[in-house]
Write a protein that holds these residues in place. Sequence first.
Motif, PDB file in Angstrom:
ATOM      1  N   ALA A 182       0.833  -1.202   0.000  1.00  0.00           N
ATOM      2  CA  ALA A 182       0.000   0.000   0.000  1.00  0.00           C
ATOM      3  C   ALA A 182       0.870   1.255   0.000  1.00  0.00           C
ATOM      4  O   ALA A 182       0.586   2.223  -0.718  1.00  0.00           O
ATOM      5  CB  ALA A 182      -0.923  -0.003   1.219  1.00  0.00           C
ATOM      6  N   TRP A 183       1.925   1.219   0.785  1.00  0.00           N
ATOM      7  CA  TRP A 183       2.842   2.362   0.827  1.00  0.00           C
ATOM      8  C   TRP A 183       3.430   2.605  -0.559  1.00  0.00           C
ATOM      9  O   TRP A 183       3.484   3.729  -1.049  1.00  0.00           O
ATOM     10  CB  TRP A 183       3.967   2.103   1.841  1.00  0.00           C
ATOM     11  N   ALA A 184       3.858   1.531  -1.210  1.00  0.00           N
ATOM     12  CA  ALA A 184       4.487   1.641  -2.527  1.00  0.00           C
ATOM     13  C   ALA A 184       3.510   2.187  -3.559  1.00  0.00           C
ATOM     14  O   ALA A 184       3.851   3.058  -4.363  1.00  0.00           O
ATOM     15  CB  ALA A 184       5.016   0.277  -2.965  1.00  0.00           C
ATOM     16  N   MET A 185       2.275   1.714  -3.531  1.00  0.00           N
ATOM     17  CA  MET A 185       1.289   2.162  -4.514  1.00  0.00           C
ATOM     18  C   MET A 185       1.017   3.662  -4.336  1.00  0.00           C
ATOM     19  O   MET A 185       0.735   4.365  -5.290  1.00  0.00           O
ATOM     20  CB  MET A 185      -0.035   1.389  -4.360  1.00  0.00           C
ATOM     21  N   GLU A 186       1.129   4.102  -3.109  1.00  0.00           N
ATOM     22  CA  GLU A 186       0.828   5.491  -2.805  1.00  0.00           C
ATOM     23  C   GLU A 186       1.999   6.419  -3.128  1.00  0.00           C
ATOM     24  O   GLU A 186       1.809   7.549  -3.547  1.00  0.00           O
ATOM     25  CB  GLU A 186       0.495   5.606  -1.317  1.00  0.00           C
TER      26      GLU A 186
END
Length: 609
Positions: A182-186
């Motif tokens: 999720a962090w990476a997608m954001e």
Amino acid sequence: MKIFHDILLPQIGEILAEQGLDNLPWERMLGNAREASQGDLALPCFPFAKMAKKAPDAIATILAAAISERVTSTAANTLFAEALGEVNAVGGYLNFKADPTWLAKMVLSANSNPETAGTLPTTGEKVLIEHTSANPNGPFHVGRARNAILGDTIVRLNRLAGHEVRAEYYVDDMGKQVAILAWAMENLSKDKVNAILEGAGRQSIDGGSNNWDGKADHERVSWYQAANVLKEQDSSIDQEVGEMVRLSEEGEEKVLEAFDAAFQPVLDGMLETLGRLGIAFDAFTKESKFVIDGSVAEVMDRLQASPLRGVAENGAQYLELESKGISGKSTKFFFQRGDGSSLYATRDISYHEWKWTQCDSLVNILGEDHKLQSKQVAIALEEIGSKAPLVVFYSFIKLPDGKMSTRRGNVVYMDDLLEEAKAQAFAVVSEIRGNELDNETMQSIAEAVGCSAVRFNIIKVAPDKGFTFRWEEALSFEGGSAPFIMYSHTRACSILRKLDSKGIDAANLLSAFDLASFDLSASPQSMVDLLRRLALHPDALADSVENNRPHQFANHLLNLAINYNTFYRDCHIVQDGEVNVLYLAISEAARHCIRRGCEGLGIIPLTQM
RNA sequence: GGGCGUGUAGCAUAGUUGGAUAAUGCACUGGCCUCCUAAGCCAGGGAUCGCGGGUUCAAAUCCUGCUGCGCCCGCCA
């Protein structure tokens, strides 16, 4: 052979009693004979030697005579006499051979209805099987496949065995792995992901050898891998991720929604791959469910009441499991962090309690790395008055050069394997039947053959055995493979096609079939061997399900295919324009059993290939 | 260090609670398509069942020691 066993057992018991030889646990000694040529069941007579003060061979001979006598003299034992074809004494063994006509009668009546052939009667038992439950952070790889294939096969076999089955996927929608995704997608753009991966000497998004563009699991795994690389270099990312994890564990809605948005497309991609293997689920249960509904907090309260409970310096709580036979560097099982939040295992305990409300029996499929944890969870469940699940462990699939890892990018993706399997299968079909079949038909045959072969290759080995993935084995289409079994099935189907082409109605012939009008005494051995194998079919299914060892059933099905092939060679159903209805009936019984057996293993029973 | 699992022909595997000459596939040697699909069938060669003890009439199987390999022993999942 249970049906035969059940008839013989009381009769043998009476004879042993007459001879004064019944003070041994002889029931357990009556087992399947090793060599089919010697009989179906055998009773080793060695243990009787001491008490009878006679040689085992002599005892066997006496018993054989007593049994023959009983068969001919006792009118009340008609079933016994009908079933028992032959009894003989060889080298201290008492061998029983089933009568071929009786065998045929049993096998044909059990398998005459295509709906119920090759299955066991409905039990009504509700079985909940949780399997796969892989973290949705990247495409399905071959290492994860063992769980899915093993689990789905157990699901299928349980259904064949008459149970009411529910297949569950436990979705890890919180915790570190999804948080990283999720962090990476954001925070990461596609260019940035590429730059990071290239900088780390990894394969970039566009550098893949296969084209899975647009499949979210393949796309997003690069984000996941890039974030993992960054995390090594920049500890502030670790902190950010840590904060997200913390919030998710508190059931923070916004964070959970972001997690959901990040992983759901990945999960969908994984499920698409699984679908190609014939693997589907009845329910998806999210880990966060038990945090949100408060059951995790409640479980922690109850665990605190355990006499095994201990508290660490910072307030973290654990159960001390040394007294429960846990040993090693640490015998403590932590169920609550110092900050009061729960751990994965704690949430798993809640999940299990809930699962028990849904079923009569519970099966989990887990990798061998979960053995300790699973034992800890089992003890904890018992501590709070619940029950432990049954767990099937499997050993990991390795690559010839080591363990697979999504994080490190050392993997064989299932999508690639299936494509390759299909391509190779297509090469075979088009070579053999290229001038008979159209391209579309060959494509669908290749898809079925490729996917079935991959499944069978993994399911045929015992779960606790180590497994090294090798392309040449995964793609084997010869003896000992799914295509081999499928081929036997198509042969049985081709007979029906032949009858049809001659304008003969097989169903009519079979409904008028009367076993009594056939003399089976001069039948080819291969026919009797096939009947024998078919008589073992329910036993093989029941044993395999009971022990949760699908490879045993896979093995049986392979043997059934071998027996069918030999029967097919010796027993021509259409000969000089005449139909041998006995052979046809047996062929049909075998066809139904092979077909249902294929379904049980997730192999696609094609009618032509 | 401790725990769990695993070691069977050249390779990959089977071998339900101890039972007969250890089974199957690949690979190897030879044979079989005017005959329901040869992705098949038949015949043949190839194994001190990791090593040493023990229990038993009988051990690949049970017990014990050793050894190779795998997994685990996180307030990770």
